[in-house]
Every structure is written in structure tokens, then in C-alpha cells.
Design an enzyme around this catalytic site. Structure first.
Site, mmCIF file in Angstrom:
data_model
loop_
_atom_site.group_PDB
_atom_site.id
_atom_site.type_symbol
_atom_site.label_atom_id
_atom_site.label_comp_id
_atom_site.label_asym_id
_atom_site.label_seq_id
_atom_site.Cartn_x
_atom_site.Cartn_y
_atom_site.Cartn_z
ATOM 1 N N ILE A 258 38.789 67.790 69.290
ATOM 2 C CA ILE A 258 38.014 65.970 68.869
ATOM 3 C C ILE A 258 37.711 65.422 70.399
ATOM 4 C CG2 ILE A 258 38.249 64.457 67.054
ATOM 5 C CD1 ILE A 258 38.636 66.424 64.665
ATOM 6 N N ASN B 6 43.701 59.191 68.533
ATOM 7 C CA ASN B 6 43.342 60.374 68.087
ATOM 8 C C ASN B 6 44.352 61.476 67.308
ATOM 9 O OD1 ASN B 6 41.132 62.705 67.741
ATOM 10 N ND2 ASN B 6 41.807 63.091 69.675
ATOM 11 N N ALA C 24 61.637 70.971 51.215
ATOM 12 C CA ALA C 24 62.967 71.653 51.046
ATOM 13 C C ALA C 24 62.967 72.803 52.419
ATOM 14 C CB ALA C 24 62.618 71.981 49.913
ATOM 15 N N ASN C 25 62.217 73.016 53.106
ATOM 16 C CA ASN C 25 62.516 73.881 54.258
ATOM 17 C C ASN C 25 62.238 73.002 55.514
ATOM 18 O OD1 ASN C 25 63.689 75.711 52.878
ATOM 19 N ND2 ASN C 25 60.885 76.577 52.361
ATOM 20 N N TYR D 250 52.982 65.259 57.418
ATOM 21 C CA TYR D 250 51.849 64.865 57.776
ATOM 22 C C TYR D 250 50.641 64.270 57.130
ATOM 23 C CZ TYR D 250 47.327 66.080 60.158
ATOM 24 O OH TYR D 250 45.718 66.169 60.453
ATOM 25 N N THR E 55 38.402 73.816 65.405
ATOM 26 C CA THR E 55 38.902 73.439 66.438
ATOM 27 C C THR E 55 39.837 74.458 67.024
ATOM 28 O OG1 THR E 55 40.742 72.214 65.441
ATOM 29 C CG2 THR E 55 38.700 70.713 66.549
HETATM 30 P P1 NAD Z 1 44.370 68.861 68.830
HETATM 31 O O1 NAD Z 1 45.997 69.385 68.296
HETATM 32 O O2 NAD Z 1 43.132 69.848 69.244
HETATM 33 O O3 NAD Z 1 44.692 67.635 69.535
HETATM 34 C C1 NAD Z 1 45.737 66.728 69.906
HETATM 35 C C2 NAD Z 1 45.417 66.249 70.631
HETATM 36 O O4 NAD Z 1 46.750 64.964 70.957
HETATM 37 C C3 NAD Z 1 46.304 67.318 72.007
HETATM 38 O O5 NAD Z 1 45.324 67.202 73.293
HETATM 39 C C4 NAD Z 1 48.126 66.761 72.292
HETATM 40 O O6 NAD Z 1 48.199 67.056 73.438
HETATM 41 C C5 NAD Z 1 47.845 65.581 71.940
HETATM 42 N N1 NAD Z 1 48.950 64.460 71.638
HETATM 43 C C6 NAD Z 1 50.048 65.722 70.710
HETATM 44 N N2 NAD Z 1 51.293 64.439 70.602
HETATM 45 C C7 NAD Z 1 51.080 63.530 71.906
HETATM 46 C C8 NAD Z 1 51.697 62.745 71.907
HETATM 47 N N3 NAD Z 1 52.797 62.380 71.312
HETATM 48 N N4 NAD Z 1 50.597 61.824 73.058
HETATM 49 C C9 NAD Z 1 49.423 62.150 73.080
HETATM 50 N N5 NAD Z 1 49.387 62.693 73.210
HETATM 51 C C10 NAD Z 1 49.432 63.593 72.052
HETATM 52 O O7 NAD Z 1 44.030 69.004 67.401
HETATM 53 P P2 NAD Z 1 42.315 67.971 67.049
HETATM 54 O O8 NAD Z 1 42.000 68.994 66.501
HETATM 55 O O9 NAD Z 1 41.194 67.827 68.089
HETATM 56 O O10 NAD Z 1 43.276 66.730 66.136
HETATM 57 C C11 NAD Z 1 42.646 65.409 66.251
HETATM 58 C C12 NAD Z 1 43.116 64.289 65.516
HETATM 59 O O11 NAD Z 1 42.234 64.918 64.444
HETATM 60 C C13 NAD Z 1 44.762 64.748 64.566
HETATM 61 O O12 NAD Z 1 44.689 63.609 64.829
HETATM 62 C C14 NAD Z 1 44.220 65.832 64.201
HETATM 63 O O13 NAD Z 1 45.552 65.165 62.766
HETATM 64 C C15 NAD Z 1 42.968 65.117 63.449
HETATM 65 N N6 NAD Z 1 42.195 65.666 61.922
HETATM 66 C C16 NAD Z 1 42.142 67.543 62.911
HETATM 67 C C17 NAD Z 1 41.034 68.222 61.869
HETATM 68 C C18 NAD Z 1 40.783 69.571 62.158
HETATM 69 O O14 NAD Z 1 40.426 69.659 61.318
HETATM 70 N N7 NAD Z 1 40.885 69.767 63.285
HETATM 71 C C19 NAD Z 1 41.565 67.700 60.539
HETATM 72 C C20 NAD Z 1 41.862 66.571 60.241
HETATM 73 C C21 NAD Z 1 42.550 65.990 60.507
#
Ligand code: NAD
Length: 461
Positions: free
Chosen positions: A234, A302, A312-313, A367, A402
Site C-alpha cells: 500500500i 502507513n 493466551a499464546n 493489532y 497485497t
Molecule cells: P506491508 O507489510 O506490505 O507494508 C508495510 C511496510 O511497513 C513494509 O514496507 C515494512 O517494512 C514497513 N515497516 C514495518 N515496520 C516498520 C518500522 N518499524 N519502521 C519503518 N517501516 C516499517 O503491508 P501493507 O499490506 O502494504 O499494509 C500497509 C498498511 O495498511 C499497514 O499499516 C497495515 O496494517 C494496513 N492494512 C493493510 C491491509 C491489507 O489488506 N493489506 C488491511 C488493513 C490494514
């Protein structure tokens, strides 16, 4: 990940078979592409306007619609605007816009039934339906507040009824905020919002409006935008969409993702910034970078991680790492940038939450805690930031195609994809377009909104 069922259901044989068996029939959603020639541009869309009796926003509303498209026609419920061509029953349209701001009580609600009963069949595939009401909390009488609150049930049910990738939204428009409508109407009427449906959006009064001659094709021209988690998924899509809209990008991700991050940043002539947001000095380093850039205009939080286990785990580090990256780091960064002037006046903060934060999800207490907290952050900071003309909003993606969702076991993945009004998953670009709408300088009237990009998922609805 490829959705083979979606492709199959859109073949001639697939369409017949799925219809015969009563299976979901997802339509390939029409999505925005800059410079598109084959599809309709927004200026060619036909919009049918209806209204409750006595509306006093018809003049600004029809003027705004006329700025978006030349083809606006009026339903018989619209009186006193002789400049709009009357709609002929049977004429097909791309969108319905109904102004219910003067709905004073439920006994007057027959006008809603009359309008939608007569017009919904006229809406073409990939069409749009927008209801406009007043925020119930702002109504002068309980009767009006009840009627206005009731609009939510109508809009969400319509969104479930109308197939053919038609989306339905409700806008609660504060009195006096009519001049803030254009950015939202442009987004909701366009193919940028094809995976957003069943949403309630509040537009408030704001001190600034877009200047005359505002370039809607480059709304972020010259704006400095930080996107975290930008190397893939994203985040990479947010970078591309915002660069298309004219922004200068600062793309951030963890040091281990530097190669992919550089590629994304180079593609849009942006700058890459390798930094672990959970590091103690991360906020301080960002303040320094923002100062060197003369302040940033938009922050997109993002970056996010999952570490799923039932509580619990769950090891303590699974809890703490998720809360730290997804929520606490955002709080620290906001505080540091806001107190140091690292975010310019008129700035935008957009946070990525999740429908897990609304509905909850088994195995995701950590989460969901973090993503629900993001919504709390948006709602609590919005009134404070308004004093500096800064807005803060959240997008909550549902099932987005994704790497994260490709890793979900097949049966759960299929359920996630189909259990929404579009019967398919969204794409990263759907989230990115929603974020770009919030980021626009023309979106000053939008703050404290939480908009789901989930195709009206039944989870948490
Ligand atoms: P993704 O895992 O492909 O991308 C997340 C990015 O965040 C990665 O590039 C990762 O390296 C970076 N990241 C993680 N920890 C970090 C840190 N400590 N410092 C800097 N960067 C860091 O995930 P995505 O699917 O692209 O999701 C993007 C956002 O959308 C996230 O917040 C996720 O929770 C949210 N989201 C995604 C979905 C989905 O269906 N894919 C649904 C709901 C929410």
C-alpha cells in the site's frame, strides 16, 4: 495476488454459470488512470440531482456539481433552479445526488422513497449515489436529528442493494460548509473511490477553500509528503498516486528494505529515508529532516506490522512490537513534528488503521488494539489541530490484495475477498486514492473522519 474467480466471472460463460448457480458476480471495478482516453472522464458524467422540499443549499450544490461536470439534470423534487435541465424518466445516469439537508422529521421521509424508487434503475454500472444530510448532533430539534440519523440506514442498505459496482455514501455537511464540498464530491463521483462504499463522511466549516483556478489534476503540486512503510504494498502505491498528483515524496522504510525503497523513491524522483520507526531517536531524526526541508505538508502513517497469536499464546514482545510500530511511534512522531513546527500550517496527517480495529479479529488482539488506538488518536487530535488549520483523518482498509493478504490460508482469503458488497478484494491504489483525497489542500473541511476502504465489508459494518 491474481483473483482468478473475478476474471472467470467476467467471461461470457463465467457470467452465465455464476448467475445460474447463484454465486457472487463481481464486476471488474472501473479505476482512475491519469490521461485515460477510453473511459469517461468525470466532466462527461451525467448526474441527477434530487432534494427534499425547501432545500437552501441547492444553489451552491448545483454550482459545485456544474464545476465538476456539464451534465447535471434535475429530478422533479428539485424546484426553483430553472437553469438545470429536467430529467426525463428513463434517462440513464452515472450518479444520483440527493440533498436531504432539509429533512426535518421522519414523516417527510416519503420524498426519499419517491426519489430512489423512481431513479435507482437509471444508474449505470460503476455508478455513484450520494446522499447529503446534516450532522444529527447539530440539528435544532430531536425530530430532525432522528430523521438525519436515519439516513445512515438508508445509505448503507442502498449500498448493499445496488449491484453492478455502484457505490453509495452519506455526507453529513455542517451548515456553512457548502464551500468545502467540491473535493469530496469530485472524489466520490470519480473512479478513484470505486472500492469505497457505505461510508459516512462529515464535512465541517474551514478557514480556507481552494483558490480560484485550483489545478484538480495536480492538487499536491509542490507539497512535501512523508510516507512511512513506502517500499512495498500500500505504501508504494501511496507514493505513486501522490507523485502523480504533484507531490515531492520523502519515502521511509526500515533499513532492511533500502534496496526496494530506493527503487520506489527513484521512480517518482523522491528521496528515500531508511529508518526504523520503533527506534528511540526516530522522532528526533524526522524533526531534523523536516526542518532541513523547511517543514513538511503531509504525513502519511502507513507503516504497520502484524504478529498474530491468540492472547493466551502471545509473547510479550509480539504485543509490544505491534503496539509500538503501529500506534506509539505515530503518537511520538506527531508530537515531535507538531511541537517543533515540522508540519506546516494547513498540514495534513493521514493514518492507516484497519477494519480489525473496528470489528476485532481472532488472533489479532495486539493489532486491533493498535489500529483502534489510531482511530482514537485521529478523533482526539482533530479538534486540537484545527487551531493550526491542520487536519487528521484515518483510512481503514478491508481486504486489500497485497503480500500480507496473499499469505492468508485459501479459505479465509476467499471469505475475506467475497464478504463485501463488491464481492472482491481492493487494490493498494484504492487506499492510496482515498489518502490522496484527504491530503489535498482542497480538503480542509475534512477532519476526524474514519473512512473504510473495504467495498462495504460485512465485518464491523
Ligand atoms: P506491508 O507489510 O506490505 O507494508 C508495510 C511496510 O511497513 C513494509 O514496507 C515494512 O517494512 C514497513 N515497516 C514495518 N515496520 C516498520 C518500522 N518499524 N519502521 C519503518 N517501516 C516499517 O503491508 P501493507 O499490506 O502494504 O499494509 C500497509 C498498511 O495498511 C499497514 O499499516 C497495515 O496494517 C494496513 N492494512 C493493510 C491491509 C491489507 O489488506 N493489506 C488491511 C488493513 C490494514
Amino acid at each position: 495476488m491474481k483473483d482468478s474467480y473475478l476474471n472467470f466471472a467476467n467471461t461470457g460463460f463465467g457470467a452465465k454459470l455464476t448467475s445460474m448457480l447463484g454465486l457472487p458476480q463481481p464486476l471488474v471495478l472501473e479505476r482512475y488512470a491519469a490521461g485515460q482516453t477510453k473511459r469517461l472522464t468525470l466532466g462527461q458524467h451525467t448526474v441527477l440531482l434530487g432534494a427534499c422540499e425547501g432545500s437552501d443549499i441547492l444553489a451552491p450544490l448545483s454550482k459545485t456539481l456544474a464545476a465538476i461536470t456539464q451534465n447535471v439534470s434535475a429530478h422533479s423534487s428539485v424546484t426553483g433552479t430553472s437553469t438545470i435541465t429536467p430529467w426525463q424518466s428513463g434517462d440513464r445516469v452515472n450518479a444520483l445526488v440527493f440533498d436531504a439537508t432539509k429533512l426535518q422529521n421522519t414523516s417527510a421521509s416519503g420524498s426519499l422513497h419517491e426519489f430512489f424508487n423512481q431513479t435507482v434503475r437509471a444508474v449505470k454500472a460503476n455508478g455513484r449515489v450520494i446522499l447529503i444530510g446534516r450532522p444529527p448532533a447539530d440539528c435544532d430539534t430531536p425530530s430532525m436529528a432522528i430523521a438525519q440519523r436515519a439516513l445512515e440506514g438508508l445509505s448503507r442498505s442502498l449500498a448493499k442493494e445496488l449491484k453492478k459496482a455502484i457505490t453509495v455514501q452519506l455526507i453529513y455537511l455542517h451548515s456553512g460548509a457548502e464551500n468545502q464540498l467540491e473535493s469530496t464530491l469530485r472524489f466520490l463521483l470519480s473512479s478513484k473511490s470505486s472500492y469505497v462504499s457505505g461510508q459516512v463522511i462529515t464535512i465541517s466549516k474551514a478557514r480556507t477553500t481552494e483558490a480560484d483556478g485550483f489545478d484538480w489534476s495536480q492538487p499536491l503540486a509542490g507539497k512535501k509528503v512523508l510516507v512511512t512503510g513506502a517500499s512495498q504494498g500500500i505504501g508504494a502505491s501511496i507514493v505513486e498516486v501522490m507523485a502523480r498528483d504533484g507531490a515531492q515524496l520523502i519515502c521511509l522504510d526500515i533499513p532492511q528494505a533500502t534496496a526496494a525503497l530506493d527503487e520506489v523513491a527513484n521512480r517518482v524522483k523522491g528521496r528515500s529515508l531508511s529508518l526504523d520507526l520503533s527506534a528511540k531517536n526516530a522522532a528526533e531524526m524526522l524533526v531534523e529532516q523536516a526542518r532541513n526541508d523547511g517543514g513538511w505538508d503531509v504525513i502519511v502513517h502507513n507503516a504497520g506490522i502484524t504478529r498474530d497469536k491468540t492472547i493466551a499464546n502471545m509473547k510479550p514482545e509480539f504485543w509490544s512490537s505491534v503496539v509500538n510500530v503501529n500506534l506509539s511511534s505515530q503518537e511520538r512522531i506527531n508530537e515531535a513534528l507538531l511541537s517543533s513546527g515540522g508540519l506546516n500550517s494547513g498540514g495534513r496527517i493521514i493514518c492507516v488503521s484497519s477494519i480489525s480495529g473496528i470489528a476485532g479479529n481472532r488472533g489479532q488482539t495486539n493489532y486491533a488494539f493498535s489500529k483502534a488506538g489510531v482511530i482514537g488518536m485521529v478523533q482526539s487530535l482533530a479538534p486540537i489541530l484545527a487551531k493550526n488549520n491542520i487536519t487528521i483523518n484515518a483510512v481503514t482498509p478491508g481486504f486489500i490484495e497485497t503480500k500480507m493478504t496473499a499469505a492468508i490460508p485459501f479459505s479465509i482469503r476467499e471469505a475475506g475477498r467475497r464478504l463485501n458488497s463488491m464481492s472482491q478484494g481492493g487494490l493498494p491504489v484504492d487506499v492510496a486514492e482515498t489518502i490522496a483525497w484527504f491530503a489535498s489542500p482542497a480538503s480542509s473541511g475534512l477532519s476526524a473522519n474514519v473512512v473504510r476502504v473495504c467495498g462495504q465489508s460485512i465485518l464491523g459494518a
